[in-house]
Design a protein around this motif. Structure first.
Motif, PDB file in Angstrom:
ATOM      1  N   SER A 366       2.204  11.237  -6.577  1.00 36.08           N
ATOM      2  CA  SER A 366       2.113   9.801  -6.281  1.00 36.08           C
ATOM      3  C   SER A 366       2.039   9.495  -4.801  1.00 36.08           C
ATOM      4  O   SER A 366       1.481   8.479  -4.396  1.00 36.08           O
ATOM      5  CB  SER A 366       3.315   9.075  -6.898  1.00 36.08           C
ATOM      6  OG  SER A 366       4.529   9.585  -6.351  1.00 36.08           O
ATOM      7  N   GLY A 367       2.610  10.377  -3.969  1.00 41.18           N
ATOM      8  CA  GLY A 367       2.653  10.107  -2.543  1.00 41.18           C
ATOM      9  C   GLY A 367       3.756   9.113  -2.197  1.00 41.18           C
ATOM     10  O   GLY A 367       4.451   8.591  -3.077  1.00 41.18           O
ATOM     11  N   VAL A 368       3.926   8.853  -0.910  1.00 45.81           N
ATOM     12  CA  VAL A 368       4.927   7.900  -0.439  1.00 45.81           C
ATOM     13  C   VAL A 368       4.267   6.920   0.512  1.00 45.81           C
ATOM     14  O   VAL A 368       3.313   7.255   1.226  1.00 45.81           O
ATOM     15  CB  VAL A 368       6.098   8.628   0.259  1.00 45.81           C
ATOM     16  CG1 VAL A 368       6.886   9.467  -0.720  1.00 45.81           C
ATOM     17  CG2 VAL A 368       5.602   9.492   1.404  1.00 45.81           C
ATOM     18  N   ASP A 369       4.796   5.707   0.528  1.00 49.56           N
ATOM     19  CA  ASP A 369       4.258   4.672   1.409  1.00 49.56           C
ATOM     20  C   ASP A 369       4.764   4.899   2.833  1.00 49.56           C
ATOM     21  O   ASP A 369       5.983   4.964   3.070  1.00 49.56           O
ATOM     22  CB  ASP A 369       4.688   3.292   0.913  1.00 49.56           C
ATOM     23  CG  ASP A 369       4.075   2.179   1.750  1.00 49.56           C
ATOM     24  OD1 ASP A 369       2.845   2.021   1.729  1.00 49.56           O
ATOM     25  OD2 ASP A 369       4.840   1.492   2.456  1.00 49.56           O
ATOM     26  N   VAL A 370       3.838   5.053   3.775  1.00 52.69           N
ATOM     27  CA  VAL A 370       4.177   5.367   5.171  1.00 52.69           C
ATOM     28  C   VAL A 370       3.413   4.420   6.091  1.00 52.69           C
ATOM     29  O   VAL A 370       2.257   4.063   5.821  1.00 52.69           O
ATOM     30  CB  VAL A 370       3.815   6.842   5.500  1.00 52.69           C
ATOM     31  CG1 VAL A 370       4.047   7.141   6.976  1.00 52.69           C
ATOM     32  CG2 VAL A 370       4.624   7.795   4.630  1.00 52.69           C
ATOM     33  N   TYR A 371       4.091   4.029   7.173  1.00 53.38           N
ATOM     34  CA  TYR A 371       3.437   3.179   8.178  1.00 53.38           C
ATOM     35  C   TYR A 371       2.878   4.060   9.288  1.00 53.38           C
ATOM     36  O   TYR A 371       3.593   4.893   9.867  1.00 53.38           O
ATOM     37  CB  TYR A 371       4.415   2.180   8.770  1.00 53.38           C
ATOM     38  CG  TYR A 371       3.813   1.337   9.869  1.00 53.38           C
ATOM     39  CD1 TYR A 371       2.891   0.331   9.586  1.00 53.38           C
ATOM     40  CD2 TYR A 371       4.156   1.563  11.213  1.00 53.38           C
ATOM     41  CE1 TYR A 371       2.327  -0.426  10.597  1.00 53.38           C
ATOM     42  CE2 TYR A 371       3.603   0.811  12.217  1.00 53.38           C
ATOM     43  CZ  TYR A 371       2.689  -0.181  11.918  1.00 53.38           C
ATOM     44  OH  TYR A 371       2.126  -0.934  12.916  1.00 53.38           O
ATOM     45  N   ASP A 372       1.579   3.888   9.582  1.00 52.67           N
ATOM     46  CA  ASP A 372       0.888   4.633  10.635  1.00 52.67           C
ATOM     47  C   ASP A 372       0.896   3.784  11.904  1.00 52.67           C
ATOM     48  O   ASP A 372       0.205   2.769  11.987  1.00 52.67           O
ATOM     49  CB  ASP A 372      -0.542   4.932  10.192  1.00 52.67           C
ATOM     50  CG  ASP A 372      -1.274   5.823  11.192  1.00 52.67           C
ATOM     51  OD1 ASP A 372      -0.732   6.043  12.294  1.00 52.67           O
ATOM     52  OD2 ASP A 372      -2.371   6.294  10.876  1.00 52.67           O
ATOM     53  N   ALA A 373       1.685   4.217  12.885  1.00 53.12           N
ATOM     54  CA  ALA A 373       1.789   3.458  14.132  1.00 53.12           C
ATOM     55  C   ALA A 373       0.520   3.566  14.968  1.00 53.12           C
ATOM     56  O   ALA A 373       0.284   2.729  15.844  1.00 53.12           O
ATOM     57  CB  ALA A 373       2.988   3.948  14.942  1.00 53.12           C
ATOM     58  N   TYR A 374      -0.309   4.580  14.728  1.00 53.48           N
ATOM     59  CA  TYR A 374      -1.556   4.762  15.492  1.00 53.48           C
ATOM     60  C   TYR A 374      -2.628   3.790  14.997  1.00 53.48           C
ATOM     61  O   TYR A 374      -3.299   3.123  15.787  1.00 53.48           O
ATOM     62  CB  TYR A 374      -2.019   6.208  15.355  1.00 53.48           C
ATOM     63  CG  TYR A 374      -3.386   6.492  15.926  1.00 53.48           C
ATOM     64  CD1 TYR A 374      -3.695   6.170  17.253  1.00 53.48           C
ATOM     65  CD2 TYR A 374      -4.371   7.086  15.137  1.00 53.48           C
ATOM     66  CE1 TYR A 374      -4.957   6.437  17.768  1.00 53.48           C
ATOM     67  CE2 TYR A 374      -5.624   7.362  15.651  1.00 53.48           C
ATOM     68  CZ  TYR A 374      -5.915   7.019  16.964  1.00 53.48           C
ATOM     69  OH  TYR A 374      -7.168   7.266  17.479  1.00 53.48           O
ATOM     70  N   LYS A 375      -2.782   3.675  13.680  1.00 55.22           N
ATOM     71  CA  LYS A 375      -3.803   2.786  13.120  1.00 55.22           C
ATOM     72  C   LYS A 375      -3.240   1.434  12.678  1.00 55.22           C
ATOM     73  O   LYS A 375      -3.978   0.597  12.134  1.00 55.22           O
ATOM     74  CB  LYS A 375      -4.494   3.470  11.952  1.00 55.22           C
ATOM     75  CG  LYS A 375      -5.261   4.720  12.376  1.00 55.22           C
ATOM     76  CD  LYS A 375      -6.196   5.199  11.294  1.00 55.22           C
ATOM     77  CE  LYS A 375      -7.060   6.351  11.810  1.00 55.22           C
ATOM     78  NZ  LYS A 375      -8.031   6.811  10.818  1.00 55.22           N
ATOM     79  N   LYS A 376      -1.923   1.253  12.856  1.00 52.49           N
ATOM     80  CA  LYS A 376      -1.275  -0.033  12.569  1.00 52.49           C
ATOM     81  C   LYS A 376      -1.485  -0.456  11.117  1.00 52.49           C
ATOM     82  O   LYS A 376      -1.871  -1.585  10.821  1.00 52.49           O
ATOM     83  CB  LYS A 376      -1.799  -1.132  13.509  1.00 52.49           C
ATOM     84  CG  LYS A 376      -1.861  -0.768  14.974  1.00 52.49           C
ATOM     85  CD  LYS A 376      -0.509  -0.462  15.548  1.00 52.49           C
ATOM     86  CE  LYS A 376      -0.613  -0.140  17.046  1.00 52.49           C
ATOM     87  NZ  LYS A 376       0.643   0.302  17.627  1.00 52.49           N
ATOM     88  N   GLN A 377      -1.216   0.454  10.189  1.00 49.99           N
ATOM     89  CA  GLN A 377      -1.395   0.115   8.784  1.00 49.99           C
ATOM     90  C   GLN A 377      -0.534   1.015   7.912  1.00 49.99           C
ATOM     91  O   GLN A 377      -0.108   2.089   8.332  1.00 49.99           O
ATOM     92  CB  GLN A 377      -2.867   0.270   8.379  1.00 49.99           C
ATOM     93  CG  GLN A 377      -3.399   1.676   8.550  1.00 49.99           C
ATOM     94  CD  GLN A 377      -4.843   1.813   8.111  1.00 49.99           C
ATOM     95  OE1 GLN A 377      -5.341   1.026   7.308  1.00 49.99           O
ATOM     96  NE2 GLN A 377      -5.529   2.811   8.632  1.00 49.99           N
ATOM     97  N   HIS A 378      -0.282   0.562   6.687  1.00 50.69           N
ATOM     98  CA  HIS A 378       0.433   1.363   5.700  1.00 50.69           C
ATOM     99  C   HIS A 378      -0.574   2.153   4.863  1.00 50.69           C
ATOM    100  O   HIS A 378      -1.688   1.688   4.620  1.00 50.69           O
ATOM    101  CB  HIS A 378       1.270   0.464   4.784  1.00 50.69           C
ATOM    102  CG  HIS A 378       2.499  -0.072   5.446  1.00 50.69           C
ATOM    103  ND1 HIS A 378       3.728   0.519   5.340  1.00 50.69           N
ATOM    104  CD2 HIS A 378       2.672  -1.169   6.242  1.00 50.69           C
ATOM    105  CE1 HIS A 378       4.623  -0.176   6.012  1.00 50.69           C
ATOM    106  NE2 HIS A 378       3.998  -1.211   6.577  1.00 50.69           N
ATOM    107  N   PHE A 379      -0.167   3.317   4.402  1.00 51.10           N
ATOM    108  CA  PHE A 379      -1.021   4.131   3.533  1.00 51.10           C
ATOM    109  C   PHE A 379      -0.153   5.036   2.679  1.00 51.10           C
ATOM    110  O   PHE A 379       1.040   5.224   2.963  1.00 51.10           O
ATOM    111  CB  PHE A 379      -2.014   4.963   4.370  1.00 51.10           C
ATOM    112  CG  PHE A 379      -1.376   6.130   5.082  1.00 51.10           C
ATOM    113  CD1 PHE A 379      -1.517   7.421   4.594  1.00 51.10           C
ATOM    114  CD2 PHE A 379      -0.625   5.949   6.249  1.00 51.10           C
ATOM    115  CE1 PHE A 379      -0.939   8.504   5.239  1.00 51.10           C
ATOM    116  CE2 PHE A 379      -0.047   7.019   6.900  1.00 51.10           C
ATOM    117  CZ  PHE A 379      -0.205   8.300   6.395  1.00 51.10           C
ATOM    118  N   GLN A 380      -0.735   5.602   1.629  1.00 55.51           N
ATOM    119  CA  GLN A 380      -0.031   6.527   0.745  1.00 55.51           C
ATOM    120  C   GLN A 380      -0.191   7.956   1.275  1.00 55.51           C
ATOM    121  O   GLN A 380      -1.276   8.530   1.211  1.00 55.51           O
ATOM    122  CB  GLN A 380      -0.585   6.430  -0.673  1.00 55.51           C
ATOM    123  CG  GLN A 380      -0.153   5.184  -1.436  1.00 55.51           C
ATOM    124  CD  GLN A 380       1.343   5.128  -1.647  1.00 55.51           C
ATOM    125  OE1 GLN A 380       1.991   4.236  -1.089  1.00 55.51           O
ATOM    126  NE2 GLN A 380       1.874   6.053  -2.417  1.00 55.51           N
TER     127      GLN A 380
END
Length: 494
Positions: A366-380
Motif C-alpha cells: 500500500s505504501g505510506v503517505d509522505v511529504y516531499d519537501a523538494y517538490k512540495k507535495q504529498h505522495f505514496q
C-alpha cells in the motif's frame, strides 16, 4: 583497629570490612539527616565520589563490591565532623538520637529494622533458599576468602582473584592475555602460592546465583536474562524524515534526474536488474522517489576480543536512489535491526527479520503517505529490497541455501564442479570456464587449467522460489536436513 587497615588491607569478604562499611553507612545517613541532603556521593573505587545516589543501599552495595577509593580515610564528604579521622572503627558508636530516625540503632543491636543493616539476616535467608549444590559452592567461596595467597601473606586468595578480574574487565583484557598474566604471577610468587593459573580456574571461584527457584514468573524480567535481544529501529519514520529535508529529498531523486545515461555502468540504476524491475513492476518504476534498498548483515564482536560467548548481528539498509558517492556513507546507511546474544542467529535469523519484513510489506503493497519537501507535495512512498550484500556464511543464513560442501555454489547448484584437496582438506570449486562464450580460446586449453577441455555451458536461469515452495521448516526447532538437500528453509524474503 585503624580505619586505614579495615578499609584497604582487610579482605572485602571479612567480617571486619563488612562491619566497617556498616559503620560508614551510619555516619553517612546521620550526616545526610543533619544537612538535609537528598543525594550522597559514592566513595567506591569506581565512582570515586563523582557519582551521587539517593538510595543509601546502592552505595553500600558498591562499597562491598568495589571497595573504597584510595586514601579516603578521612570522610570529608560524608560527615567528617561526626567522627574523628583517626578514630578506629571499633570505637565509633553514634547514638540513635543523633540520626533522628527510629530505623537506625546501635551497631550491637541485632534487631535493627534498617534494610541496609541486615546483612546476616539476608545471608541466612539466602541459604535457606539454596539447594545442596549451591550451598556447597557458597561454602567453598567463603573458604577461599579465608585462604591466604601463600604462607605468611596478608592477602586472601579470593580477594586477589577478584581484584585481578576487575582489572581484566576494566581494561578489556582477553582470556588468553589474562591467563598469561596469571601464569607469570604464579611463577613470581612463593612456591606455595594458591593463585589460579588460568582464566577458567579464576572464574570458577566466583559465585553467581541466577534465581531462587525454577518457577516461571509472569513478569519476564524476573526469569533471568533472555537468550537473545533484538533491537528494531523503525524504517518508515526515518524515510519520512529524509523526505522532509529539501536537500535530502532532492538527493533521493538523483538516480532519475541527474544520472548520466550513456550505457556505461556507473550506478546501480545502470544495471539490468534495475531495468527488469521497472519492466516487471511498471507502477513501482514510474515513481522515481520509490526506494530500493540493499540489505546487509554480518556478525561482529564489539568488545575488542574474539569471543565465542557473544555475537552481535546488525542488519543494515543502504539506499540506492542516492548518488554513488553517498550510497555507502554512514549518514545514509540505516541500521534497522541489532541482534545480540551468546550465539549467532543462524537459520533462525528469519525470526528476527520479521518486524523489518512487516514494515517492508507495508512499503511495498500500500505504501505510506509522505511529504516531499523538494517538490512540495504529498505522495505514496513505496520501497523494496533490491539486493542483499553479505559474505558466504551470512548469505547461507539469509537465503536458506546450503553454502558448504560439494554443491556450495548457489548459481550452479547441483551442477557445481568441485574438487576435494586431500592435503589441505578443503573443497574448491572449479569449472569456471563454462561461463565463457562458446568457442572461446580458453575453453580448449588444457595445460593452463585442469588438463581437460571445457565443453559444458552455463546452466539456464532458474526460479529460486520453486526450490523452496514445498519446504516447511519450524524456526527455532532443531531439525534434520536431508544430506542431498541444497535448500534448508523458505526465507521471509520470498
Amino acid at each position: 583497629m585503624t580505619r586505614d587497615y579495615w578499609m584497604y588491607k582487610a579482605s572485602c569478604f571479612s567480617k571486619l570490612y563488612i562491619d566497617g562499611v556498616r559503620t560508614f553507612i551510619r555516619v553517612v545517613e546521620a550526616n545526610r539527616v543533619n544537612n538535609g541532603n537528598e543525594s550522597i556521593s559514592c566513595p567506591c573505587n569506581l565512582c570515586k565520589n563523582f557519582k551521587t545516589f539517593n538510595f543509601i543501599g546502592e552505595i553500600e552495595y558498591h562499597l562491598l563490591q568495589n571497595g573504597f577509593v584510595p586514601n579516603y580515610t578521612c570522610w570529608s564528604r560524608h560527615g567528617k565532623t561526626l567522627v574523628d579521622c583517626g578514630t578506629s572503627s571499633s570505637n565509633i558508636n553514634i547514638h540513635k538520637s543523633t540520626y533522628n530516625n527510629d530505623s537506625y540503632v546501635d551497631e550491637d543491636d541485632h534487631h535493627s529494622n534498617d534494610p541496609n543493616d541486615n546483612f546476616n539476616e539476608m545471608f541466612d535467608d539466602m541459604k535457606t533458599n539454596m539447594d545442596d549444590v549451591e550451598q556447597e559452592k557458597l561454602q567453598r567461596v567463603f573458604e577461599e576468602a579465608e585462604t591466604p595467597l601463600y604462607s605468611g601473606s596478608k592477602f586472601m586468595k579470593l580477594d586477589v582473584v577478584c581484584r585481578l578480574i576487575n582489572l581484566k574487565s576494566k581494561n578489556g583484557w582477553t582470556d588468553k592475555s589474562f591467563t598469561s598474566l596469571l601464569e607469570v604471577l604464579h611463577d613470581i610468587l612463593p612456591e606455595d602460592n594458591v593463585l589460579p593459573i588460568s582464566t577458567y580456574q579464576a572464574k570458577k571461584l566466583m559465585y553467581k546465583r541466577k534465581k531462587d527457584s525454577d518457577e516461571v514468573d509472569d513478569d519476564v524480567t524476573k526469569n533471568g536474562p533472555p537468550a537473545k535481544i533484538l533491537w528494531y529501529l523503525l524504517i518508515i519514520p526515518r524515510l519520512k524524515r529524509l523526505f522532509s529535508n529539501e536537500k535530502e529529498a532532492k538527493l533521493l531523486c538523483w538516480h532519475s534526474e541527474e544520472r548520466v545515461t550513456d550505457g556505461k555502468l556507473r550506478h546501480v540504476a545502470d544495471s539490468p536488474q534495475w531495468r527488469n524491475i521497472d519492466k516487471k513492476y511498471p507502477e513501482f518504476g514510474k515513481e522515481m522517489r520509490n526506494i530500493r534498498f540493499g540489505l546487509s548483515s554480518d556478525g561482529i564482536n564489539p568488545f575488542e576480543n574474539i569471543s565465542s560467548r557473544h555475537s552481535t548481528w546488525p542488519v543494515l539498509l543502504c539506499i540506492y536512489n542516492l548518488p554513488p558517492w553517498l550510497c555507502m556513507k554512514r549518514k545514509y546507511i540505516m541500521m534497522s535491526l541489532l541482534i545480540q546474544g551468546p550465539r549467532q542467529p543462524g537459520n533462525d535469523i528469519d525470526v528476527y527479520l520479521s518486524p523489518l519484513i512487516d514494515g517492508l510489506k507495508t512499503l511495498w503493497s500500500s505504501g505510506v503517505d509522505v511529504y516531499d519537501a523538494y517538490k512540495k507535495q504529498h505522495f505514496q512512498l513505496r520501497a523494496m529490497i533490491f539486493c542483499t550484500i553479505s559474505d558466504f556464511p551470512a548469505y547461507g543464513n539469509l537465503s536458506g541455501y546450503k553454502t558448504k560442501g560439494k554443491k556450495a555454489c548457489p548459481v550452479c547448484e547441483d551442477q557445481t564442479s568441485s574438487i576435494w584437496l586431500t592435503n589441505s582438506k578443503k573443497t574448491v570449486c572449479m569449472g569456471h570456464r563454462r561461463f565463457l562464450p562458446k568457442g572461446y580460446r580458453f575453453r580448449k586449453k588444457t595445460i593452463e587449467f585442469d588438463g581437460s577441455i571445457e565443453i559444458i555451458t552455463m546452466r539456464k536461469r532458474f526460479d529460486a522460489f520453486s526450490r523452496v515452495a514445498n519446504l516447511n521448516v519450524v524456526l527455532g526447532k532443531r531439525f534434520r536436513v536431508d544430506k542431498n538437500a541444497l535448500w534448508k528453509k523458505k526465507v521471509n524474503f520470498f
